[in-house]
Design a protein around this motif. Structure first.
Motif, PDB file in Angstrom:
ATOM      1  N   ALA A  37       1.175  -3.242  14.810  1.00 51.76           N
ATOM      2  CA  ALA A  37       1.854  -4.498  15.104  1.00 51.76           C
ATOM      3  C   ALA A  37       3.332  -4.334  14.784  1.00 51.76           C
ATOM      4  CB  ALA A  37       1.255  -5.624  14.266  1.00 51.76           C
ATOM      5  N   THR A  38       4.099  -5.387  15.039  1.00 54.00           N
ATOM      6  CA  THR A  38       5.482  -5.389  14.575  1.00 54.00           C
ATOM      7  C   THR A  38       5.476  -5.547  13.055  1.00 54.00           C
ATOM      8  OG1 THR A  38       5.643  -7.781  14.706  1.00 54.00           O
ATOM      9  CG2 THR A  38       6.219  -6.534  16.709  1.00 54.00           C
ATOM     10  N   VAL A  39       6.626  -5.297  12.457  1.00 51.87           N
ATOM     11  CA  VAL A  39       6.731  -5.459  11.002  1.00 51.87           C
ATOM     12  C   VAL A  39       6.395  -6.896  10.597  1.00 51.87           C
ATOM     13  CG1 VAL A  39       8.364  -5.442   9.079  1.00 51.87           C
ATOM     14  CG2 VAL A  39       8.373  -3.559  10.736  1.00 51.87           C
ATOM     15  N   VAL A  40       6.935  -7.851  11.320  1.00 50.52           N
ATOM     16  CA  VAL A  40       6.677  -9.256  10.970  1.00 50.52           C
ATOM     17  C   VAL A  40       5.194  -9.574  11.096  1.00 50.52           C
ATOM     18  CG1 VAL A  40       7.054 -11.645  11.735  1.00 50.52           C
ATOM     19  CG2 VAL A  40       8.996 -10.092  11.464  1.00 50.52           C
ATOM     20  N   ASP A  41       4.551  -9.085  12.140  1.00 45.22           N
ATOM     21  CA  ASP A  41       3.132  -9.386  12.317  1.00 45.22           C
ATOM     22  C   ASP A  41       2.265  -8.669  11.281  1.00 45.22           C
ATOM     23  OD1 ASP A  41       3.544 -11.191  14.297  1.00 45.22           O
ATOM     24  OD2 ASP A  41       3.187  -9.793  15.939  1.00 45.22           O
ATOM     25  N   ALA A  42       2.640  -7.468  10.888  1.00 46.05           N
ATOM     26  CA  ALA A  42       1.896  -6.782   9.821  1.00 46.05           C
ATOM     27  C   ALA A  42       2.050  -7.550   8.513  1.00 46.05           C
ATOM     28  CB  ALA A  42       2.395  -5.342   9.669  1.00 46.05           C
ATOM     29  N   ALA A  43       3.259  -8.048   8.273  1.00 43.65           N
ATOM     30  CA  ALA A  43       3.491  -8.842   7.054  1.00 43.65           C
ATOM     31  C   ALA A  43       2.665 -10.119   7.082  1.00 43.65           C
ATOM     32  CB  ALA A  43       4.972  -9.160   6.923  1.00 43.65           C
ATOM     33  N   LYS A  44       2.604 -10.755   8.242  1.00 43.72           N
ATOM     34  CA  LYS A  44       1.822 -12.001   8.369  1.00 43.72           C
ATOM     35  C   LYS A  44       0.325 -11.730   8.215  1.00 43.72           C
ATOM     36  CE  LYS A  44       4.748 -14.657  11.558  1.00 43.72           C
ATOM     37  NZ  LYS A  44       4.967 -14.933  12.998  1.00 43.72           N
ATOM     38  N   ALA A  45      -0.137 -10.618   8.766  1.00 45.54           N
ATOM     39  CA  ALA A  45      -1.582 -10.348   8.824  1.00 45.54           C
ATOM     40  C   ALA A  45      -2.162  -9.926   7.478  1.00 45.54           C
ATOM     41  CB  ALA A  45      -1.857  -9.248   9.860  1.00 45.54           C
ATOM     42  N   GLY A  46      -1.351  -9.313   6.641  1.00 50.59           N
ATOM     43  CA  GLY A  46      -1.889  -8.739   5.412  1.00 50.59           C
ATOM     44  C   GLY A  46      -2.192  -9.787   4.352  1.00 50.59           C
ATOM     45  N   ASP A  47      -3.379  -9.682   3.744  1.00 45.85           N
ATOM     46  CA  ASP A  47      -3.636 -10.449   2.523  1.00 45.85           C
ATOM     47  C   ASP A  47      -2.863  -9.787   1.384  1.00 45.85           C
ATOM     48  OD1 ASP A  47      -5.677 -12.255   3.642  1.00 45.85           O
ATOM     49  OD2 ASP A  47      -6.788 -10.382   3.913  1.00 45.85           O
ATOM     50  N   ILE A  48      -2.810  -8.458   1.452  1.00 44.78           N
ATOM     51  CA  ILE A  48      -1.986  -7.631   0.584  1.00 44.78           C
ATOM     52  C   ILE A  48      -1.102  -6.817   1.527  1.00 44.78           C
ATOM     53  CG2 ILE A  48      -2.001  -5.708  -1.069  1.00 44.78           C
ATOM     54  CD1 ILE A  48      -4.898  -6.567  -1.771  1.00 44.78           C
ATOM     55  N   VAL A  49       0.176  -6.670   1.196  1.00 43.97           N
ATOM     56  CA  VAL A  49       1.078  -5.921   2.075  1.00 43.97           C
ATOM     57  C   VAL A  49       1.750  -4.807   1.269  1.00 43.97           C
ATOM     58  CG1 VAL A  49       3.123  -6.034   3.546  1.00 43.97           C
ATOM     59  CG2 VAL A  49       1.434  -7.896   3.585  1.00 43.97           C
ATOM     60  N   VAL A  50       1.749  -3.616   1.841  1.00 42.01           N
ATOM     61  CA  VAL A  50       2.368  -2.455   1.208  1.00 42.01           C
ATOM     62  C   VAL A  50       3.715  -2.195   1.876  1.00 42.01           C
ATOM     63  CG1 VAL A  50       2.106  -0.014   0.615  1.00 42.01           C
ATOM     64  CG2 VAL A  50       0.072  -1.474   0.837  1.00 42.01           C
ATOM     65  N   VAL A  51       4.761  -2.084   1.071  1.00 41.20           N
ATOM     66  CA  VAL A  51       6.075  -1.691   1.583  1.00 41.20           C
ATOM     67  C   VAL A  51       6.276  -0.221   1.224  1.00 41.20           C
ATOM     68  CG1 VAL A  51       8.560  -2.053   1.459  1.00 41.20           C
ATOM     69  CG2 VAL A  51       7.007  -4.023   1.400  1.00 41.20           C
ATOM     70  N   THR A  52       6.318   0.623   2.226  1.00 47.12           N
ATOM     71  CA  THR A  52       6.366   2.064   1.996  1.00 47.12           C
ATOM     72  C   THR A  52       7.310   2.720   3.007  1.00 47.12           C
ATOM     73  OG1 THR A  52       5.036   4.037   1.628  1.00 47.12           O
ATOM     74  CG2 THR A  52       4.125   2.414   3.220  1.00 47.12           C
ATOM     75  N   ILE A  53       8.598   2.428   2.792  1.00 47.21           N
ATOM     76  CA  ILE A  53       9.684   2.870   3.673  1.00 47.21           C
ATOM     77  C   ILE A  53      10.775   3.489   2.797  1.00 47.21           C
ATOM     78  CG2 ILE A  53       9.137   1.049   5.339  1.00 47.21           C
ATOM     79  CD1 ILE A  53      11.518  -0.555   4.326  1.00 47.21           C
ATOM     80  N   PRO A  54      11.765   4.146   3.383  1.00 50.27           N
ATOM     81  CA  PRO A  54      12.894   4.593   2.560  1.00 50.27           C
ATOM     82  C   PRO A  54      13.562   3.395   1.885  1.00 50.27           C
ATOM     83  CG  PRO A  54      12.897   5.688   4.690  1.00 50.27           C
ATOM     84  CD  PRO A  54      11.866   4.598   4.773  1.00 50.27           C
ATOM     85  N   LEU A  55      13.863   3.548   0.598  1.00 51.63           N
ATOM     86  CA  LEU A  55      14.386   2.421  -0.192  1.00 51.63           C
ATOM     87  C   LEU A  55      15.626   1.791   0.444  1.00 51.63           C
ATOM     88  CD1 LEU A  55      14.199   0.819  -2.896  1.00 51.63           C
ATOM     89  CD2 LEU A  55      15.730   2.555  -3.864  1.00 51.63           C
ATOM     90  N   LYS A  56      16.444   2.622   1.090  1.00 50.62           N
ATOM     91  CA  LYS A  56      17.703   2.090   1.648  1.00 50.62           C
ATOM     92  C   LYS A  56      17.458   0.989   2.684  1.00 50.62           C
ATOM     93  CE  LYS A  56      18.060   5.702   5.130  1.00 50.62           C
ATOM     94  NZ  LYS A  56      18.809   6.879   5.599  1.00 50.62           N
ATOM     95  N   HIS A  57      16.243   0.911   3.210  1.00 50.96           N
ATOM     96  CA  HIS A  57      15.936  -0.105   4.226  1.00 50.96           C
ATOM     97  C   HIS A  57      15.219  -1.336   3.654  1.00 50.96           C
ATOM     98  CE1 HIS A  57      17.343   2.550   7.278  1.00 50.96           C
ATOM     99  NE2 HIS A  57      16.349   3.412   7.175  1.00 50.96           N
ATOM    100  N   HIS A  58      15.116  -1.441   2.329  1.00 49.43           N
ATOM    101  CA  HIS A  58      14.232  -2.487   1.781  1.00 49.43           C
ATOM    102  C   HIS A  58      14.688  -3.899   2.150  1.00 49.43           C
ATOM    103  CE1 HIS A  58      17.159  -2.670  -1.577  1.00 49.43           C
ATOM    104  NE2 HIS A  58      16.693  -3.875  -1.795  1.00 49.43           N
TER     105      HIS A  58
END
Ligand SMILES: NC(=O)c1ccc[n+]([C@@H]2O[C@H](COP(=O)([O-])OP(=O)(O)OC[C@H]3O[C@@H](n4cnc5c(N)ncnc54)[C@H](OP(=O)(O)O)[C@@H]3O)[C@@H](O)[C@H]2O)c1
Length: 215
Positions: free
Chosen positions: A52-73
């Protein structure tokens, strides 16, 4: 069954997705380039995975993992994550992330930066000190002798209970380092960062950690 949303589907995100699907979760994966670029990974993961898109993955998750390069947080969407448990796997590598003054002078920690960006979420630091490949090779059922342990840190005790349960399901004992501000004890170049450790060994490592300025 709960859904785990993933913002980032690289080395760590894909491995966590494999563990999540293996333990009965639904997963929704996202990356910076868009869901069409995740077709092969979704096919490998099977019917309990979608992209999904980032927004849709964020919406869909009961728990959401952020696992990207820190500079993009700061690109992580805030509103869809309100009230949710957010697992932060990120580490600070200046050669990749650029210099971040508050991390260089250790006036804050990586997960506190994410928590400040997501003030209405419950951020828990986890999975930051294990190599991606070992997430699947070192996972063992609860009760296994010398089971590998992983550190968590967080400011919300309920969120930490949730993440502890997930780590245990995925195959790891858990050591609680305390609030997010104690997360520096498992940052890059500390004793517990990288090697395979039991819970008892990790507690020793956390106690032995030194600030960058004192190393
Ligand atoms: N590799 C390890 O063994 C390891 C271990 C522990 C912790 N970590 C930490 O965990 C984080 C992820 O590491 P990794 O090795 O998995 O990185 P990686 O393999 O480079 O994957 C990064 C993922 O993040 C996505 N991404 C980048 N910017 C994004 C954005 N603004 N929004 C959404 N997705 C974005 C990338 O998507 P695109 O490809 O589409 O850009 C890619 O899927 C890092 O902070 C790292 O320091 C890594």
């Amino acid at each position: 069954m709960a859904t785990i949303g993933l913002i980032g589907a690289g080395h760590i995100g894909s491995q966590l997705a494999r563990l999540a699907v293996a333990h009965g979760y639904d997963v929704v994966l996202s990356n910076s380039r868009g869901p069409d670029t995740l077709t092969a990974l979704v096919a490998e993961l099977g019917p309990n995975a979608r992209a999904a898109t980032v927004v849709d993955a964020a919406k869909a998750g009961d728990i959401v993992v952020v696992t990207i390069p820190l500079k993009h947080h700061r690109t992580v969407p805030v509103e869809p994550l309100a009230g949710k448990v957010v697992i932060d796997t990120m580490n600070y590598y200046p050669q990749r992330d650029g210099q971040i003054a508050q991390l260089d002078n250790e006036s804050t920690t990586t997960s506190e930066l994410l928590q400040a960006h997501l003030p209405t979420s419950k951020v828990v630091k986890a999975f930051n000190h294990i190599y991606a490949a070992q997430l699947t090779t070192d996972a063992r059922p609860a009760g296994t002798k010398d089971r590998r342990a992983l550190v968590i840190a967080g400011d919300d005790s309920g969120a930490k209970t949730t993440v502890t349960r997930v780590l245990d399901e995925f195959g790891f004992d858990v050591v609680d380092a305390g609030p997010l501000k104690e997360g520096w004890r498992i940052q890059r170049d500390t004793p517990g960062y990288g090697p395979r450790r039991t819970a008892e060994q990790l507690r020793t490592d956390l106690a032995a950690a030194r600030r960058y300025a004192d190393q």
